[in-house]
Design a protein around this motif. Structure first.
Motif, PDB file in Angstrom:
ATOM      1  N   LEU A  98       0.869  -1.178   0.000  1.00 48.39           N
ATOM      2  CA  LEU A  98       0.000   0.000   0.000  1.00 48.39           C
ATOM      3  C   LEU A  98       0.907   1.229   0.000  1.00 48.39           C
ATOM      4  O   LEU A  98       1.154   1.836   1.044  1.00 48.39           O
ATOM      5  CB  LEU A  98      -0.925  -0.020   1.225  1.00 48.39           C
TER       6      LEU A  98
ATOM      7  N   GLY B 214      -1.533  -4.852   0.951  1.00 56.69           N
ATOM      8  CA  GLY B 214      -2.247  -4.606  -0.286  1.00 56.69           C
ATOM      9  C   GLY B 214      -1.296  -4.404  -1.445  1.00 56.69           C
ATOM     10  O   GLY B 214      -0.097  -4.680  -1.352  1.00 56.69           O
TER      11      GLY B 214
ATOM     12  N   HIS C 163      -6.833  -3.653  -0.889  1.00 58.06           N
ATOM     13  CA  HIS C 163      -6.439  -3.906   0.497  1.00 58.06           C
ATOM     14  C   HIS C 163      -6.663  -5.370   0.841  1.00 58.06           C
ATOM     15  O   HIS C 163      -7.575  -6.008   0.324  1.00 58.06           O
ATOM     16  CB  HIS C 163      -7.249  -3.015   1.448  1.00 58.06           C
TER      17      HIS C 163
END
Ligand code: GRF
Length: 225
Positions: free
Chosen positions: A113, A135, A155
Motif C-alpha cells: 500500500l 495490499g 487492500h
C-alpha cells in the motif's frame, strides 16, 4: 484504433498473463502488442510467445551502462507506438530521462500500500511492522522508485499466522484484478495523469481509487467502470 499496451517483465509474468487473458476474453478493451524483458530466460517471454504476442529480450550486459540499455529497450517499445507501458515485475530502476519521456503513459504494479514499503521484501516488512493490512498499488512511474502518483489500490487483511509466503499467495490474484481494472480505466480514458496528480474524468482525484469486493474501482464517491 485499439488502445495498445506493452508489458515489461523480468520473471514469472502472471500479471502479464492476467492482462492477456482479459484482453482475449474481451473483458479489457486493449490490444496487447508485446512483452519486453531484461532477462532472456524470463518465463514471461514464453507465456507471450505461447499467446502469439511479440516477445523481445535485451540483456543489460550487452550495453555499456544503464542509460544506454534503458534507451535501447524503450526504443524497441516505441516501435509499437503503445498508448501505455505496464511494468509488471520488471526488476530494474529506469533512467530518469527515459522515464520522463513516458510521463503519464507508464505504470507499475507494486505489492504494498504505497507510500508504505517501496522497494523489495514488502510482505516481510508488513509482518515485521505488525500491520493489520497489506495490499497492492498501481502507480504512474516517475524517476523516484515506486514513488509516482498512485492510481488504485487493493487492500488485504493480515491474519494471525501469516508468513511472507502466505501473504504473497493471497495478494497475487488480487494484484491481477487490480491491474486489469486499472488498465481498463486508463484504456477507457477515465483516468489520466494531470499536472497536479491523478485525474478521474478530468477532475483531480483526492485519494487513490480502491478495488472493491464487487470487482470495481471506487473513488471520489462513485464506482468507475
Ligand atoms: C508482483 O508481485 C508485482 O507486484 C511485483 O512483482 C511481482 C511480479 O509477478 N512488482 P509476476 O511476474 O507478474 O508474476
Amino acid at each position: 484504433m485499439p488502445y495498445s499496451v506493452i508489458v515489461f517483465a523480468s520473471g514469472r509474468g502472471s500479471n502479464f498473463a492476467a492482462l492477456a487473458q482479459a484482453a482475449r476474453d474481451g473483458a479489457l478493451p486493449i490490444r496487447l502488442d508485446a512483452l519486453l524483458s531484461d532477462k532472456p530466460d524470463a518465463p514471461a517471454l514464453t507465456l507471450a510467445r505461447d499467446a502469439g504476442i511479440a516477445a523481445i529480450a535485451l540483456a543489460p550486459r550487452d550495453f555499456p551502462d544503464r542509460a544506454s540499455f534503458d534507451r535501447a529497450i524503450f526504443a524497441r517499445a516505441a516501435e509499437f507506438a503503445p498508448d501505455l507501458i505496464v511494468l509488471a515485475g520488471y526488476l530494474r530502476v529506469i533512467d530518469a530521462g527515459v522515464v520522463e519521456a513516458w510521463r503519464g503513459r507508464i505504470i507499475n504494479i507494486h505489492p504494498s500500500l504505497l507510500p508504505k514499503y517501496p522497494g523489495l521484501h514488502t510482505h516481510r516488512r508488513v509482518l515485521a511492522a505488525g500491520d493489520a493490512e497489506h495490499g497492492a498499488s498501481v502507480h504512474f512511474v516517475t524517476a523516484e522508485l515506486d514513488g509516482g502518483p498512485v492510481i488504485a489500490q487493493i487492500h488485504l487483511a493480515v491474519v494471525p499466522g501469516d508468513t511472507p509466503e502466505s501473504l504473497a499467495a493471497r495478494l497475487l490474484p488480487l494484484e491481477h484484478r487490480l491491474l486489469v481494472a486499472t488498465v481498463d480505466a486508463l484504456a477507457r480514458g477515465r483516468v489520466a495523469l494531470g499536472a497536479d496528480g491523478i485525474e478521474l474524468d478530468g477532475r483531480r482525484l483526492p485519494a487513490p481509487l480502491r478495488l472493491g469486493a464487487d470487482g470495481r474501482l471506487h473513488g471520489a464517491g462513485a464506482a468507475v467502470g
